[in-house]
Design an enzyme around this catalytic site. Structure first.
Site, short mmCIF file in Angstrom:
data_model
loop_
_atom_site.label_atom_id
_atom_site.label_comp_id
_atom_site.label_asym_id
_atom_site.label_seq_id
_atom_site.Cartn_x
_atom_site.Cartn_y
_atom_site.Cartn_z
N MET A 234 68.90 105.47 10.84
CA MET A 234 69.96 104.74 10.12
C MET A 234 71.09 104.52 11.11
O MET A 234 72.13 105.19 11.08
CB MET A 234 70.41 105.56 8.90
CG MET A 234 69.38 105.52 7.78
SD MET A 234 69.64 106.81 6.55
CE MET A 234 68.73 108.14 7.32
N HIS B 134 63.59 108.44 10.65
CA HIS B 134 64.24 107.33 9.96
C HIS B 134 65.59 107.08 10.62
O HIS B 134 66.53 107.86 10.45
CB HIS B 134 64.39 107.75 8.48
CG HIS B 134 65.12 106.76 7.62
ND1 HIS B 134 65.57 107.09 6.36
CD2 HIS B 134 65.46 105.47 7.82
CE1 HIS B 134 66.15 106.03 5.83
NE2 HIS B 134 66.12 105.04 6.70
N SER C 10 61.93 115.76 3.61
CA SER C 10 63.17 115.44 4.32
C SER C 10 63.97 116.70 4.60
O SER C 10 64.39 117.41 3.69
CB SER C 10 64.03 114.48 3.50
OG SER C 10 65.27 114.32 4.16
N ASP D 134 62.25 106.44 -0.45
CA ASP D 134 63.13 107.49 0.08
C ASP D 134 64.43 107.50 -0.72
O ASP D 134 65.18 106.53 -0.69
CB ASP D 134 63.41 107.17 1.56
CG ASP D 134 64.28 108.20 2.24
OD1 ASP D 134 64.54 109.27 1.65
OD2 ASP D 134 64.68 107.94 3.40
N ASP E 144 66.05 112.40 9.21
CA ASP E 144 67.06 111.36 9.02
C ASP E 144 68.04 111.38 10.18
O ASP E 144 68.64 112.41 10.48
CB ASP E 144 67.81 111.59 7.70
CG ASP E 144 66.94 111.24 6.50
OD1 ASP E 144 66.46 110.10 6.45
OD2 ASP E 144 66.75 112.11 5.64
N MET F 154 71.49 109.57 11.48
CA MET F 154 72.60 108.78 10.96
C MET F 154 73.73 108.74 11.98
O MET F 154 74.05 109.77 12.59
CB MET F 154 73.12 109.42 9.67
CG MET F 154 72.04 109.66 8.63
SD MET F 154 72.79 110.39 7.17
CE MET F 154 71.34 110.62 6.15
N MET G 46 64.38 101.89 0.57
CA MET G 46 65.37 102.91 0.18
C MET G 46 65.59 102.81 -1.32
O MET G 46 65.94 101.75 -1.85
CB MET G 46 66.70 102.69 0.92
CG MET G 46 66.70 103.09 2.37
SD MET G 46 66.15 104.79 2.70
CE MET G 46 67.31 105.75 1.71
N HIS H 163 60.14 114.32 7.44
CA HIS H 163 61.04 113.17 7.51
C HIS H 163 62.35 113.62 8.14
O HIS H 163 63.00 114.55 7.65
CB HIS H 163 61.27 112.65 6.09
CG HIS H 163 62.06 111.38 6.00
ND1 HIS H 163 61.51 110.13 6.18
CD2 HIS H 163 63.38 111.18 5.75
CE1 HIS H 163 62.44 109.21 6.02
NE2 HIS H 163 63.59 109.81 5.76
C1 DX5 Z 1 69.10 109.39 2.52
C2 DX5 Z 1 67.96 109.83 3.35
C3 DX5 Z 1 66.89 110.54 2.62
C4 DX5 Z 1 67.32 111.80 1.93
C5 DX5 Z 1 66.56 111.90 0.64
O1 DX5 Z 1 69.84 108.45 3.22
O2 DX5 Z 1 67.35 108.70 4.00
O3 DX5 Z 1 65.77 110.79 3.46
O4 DX5 Z 1 67.10 112.95 2.70
O5 DX5 Z 1 67.00 113.01 -0.05
P1 DX5 Z 1 66.64 113.27 -1.58
O6 DX5 Z 1 65.15 113.39 -1.67
O7 DX5 Z 1 67.38 114.52 -1.90
O8 DX5 Z 1 67.15 112.06 -2.35
ZN ZN Z 2 65.41 108.98 5.08
#
Ligand code: DX5
Ligand code: ZN
Length: 219
Positions: free
Chosen positions: A67, A65, A7, A174, A34, A36, A136, A32
């Site tokens: 969100m 991903h 990520s 994740d 993210d 948001m 999650m 990965h």
């Molecule tokens: C959180 C993200 C994750 C995040 C995980 O909402 O979806 O992908 O980057 O980070 P770590 O591995 O640090 O928990």
């Molecule tokens: Zn994620």
């Protein structure tokens, strides 16, 4: 075979290219990304432009991903940007089955995700439409949190549900996955581990990858 999806949320925003080079050199399997919107989760992050830039810089599969409250407005842009895997959340108010079909028709692998408070059972009608199921293991929005142990029961449950329907979909976890917690996640049935801070924050990401590859229950 366990895969690690690195990520980039944990990367220094001014040094994304260096972070990419580090996780590639460490042997991460996927990247990965993210996305948001500040509504579905209380944070703002990467857009399609970053996916375009990453697509031009790496041959690793891009695991995106979403969100977002309204992923239907952006799914096509992310597939065109280069997403190989595109995951949406079950909790949104959109036509989720229709969107999973649309993502597949656009040429990406559709993924479906649930937050820690969403029961696994709600995914039952969606599993045949998904190539990836993302549980999650923290509240989505931020990296560096601790894994919520009860979420791993849902991983076991979903592993059984996927087996029951003969699905080969990946089961991804994740949030809070590190060199300790990954083992329980794998034992519960996860085969794709998202790792952010545990990989990018490590002094030696190569050692982290070696640890995960040699200490999981599937080797
Ligand atoms: C959180 C993200 C994750 C995040 C995980 O909402 O979806 O992908 O980057 O980070 P770590 O591995 O640090 O928990
Ligand atoms: Zn994620």
């Amino acid at each position: 075979m366990i895969k690690v999806s690195a990520s980039l949320l944990a990367a220094d925003p001014l040094r994304l290219g260096e972070a990419l080079a580090r996780v590639e050199a460490a042997g991460a399997d996927w990247l990965h990304v993210d996305v948001m919107d500040g509504h579905f989760v209380p944070n703002l992050r990467f857009g399609a432009d970053e996916v375009v830039a990453l697509r031009g810089a790496t041959s690793l599969p891009l695991d995106v991903h979403l969100m977002l409250d309204n992923p239907e407005r952006h799914a096509e842009a992310f597939v065109r940007a280069g997403a190989d895997w595109l995951t949406i959340h079950q909790e949104i108010k959109a036509d989720v089955p229709g969107l999973l079909r649309q993502i597949r028709a656009l040429g990406a692998h559709p993924g479906i995700s649930i937050k820690p408070s969403t029961p696994a059972e709600v995914l039952e009608p969606l599993l045949p439409l998904a190539d990836l199921v993302l549980v999650m293991t923290v509240e989505p929005g931020f990296g560096g949190q601790r894994l919520i142990p009860s979420t791993l029961e849902k991983v076991s449950c979903l592993a059984g549900m996927l087996q029951d329907i003969g699905s080969n979909a990946h089961l991804q976890v994740d949030g809070g996955i590190d060199t300790f917690t990954f083992r329980e996640a794998v034992q519960a049935g996860a085969d794709v581990l998202v790792m952010g801070s545990a990989l990018l924050g490590a002094d030696d990401p190569v050692a982290v990858m070696r640890h995960v590859r040699t200490n999981n229950s599937c080797t």
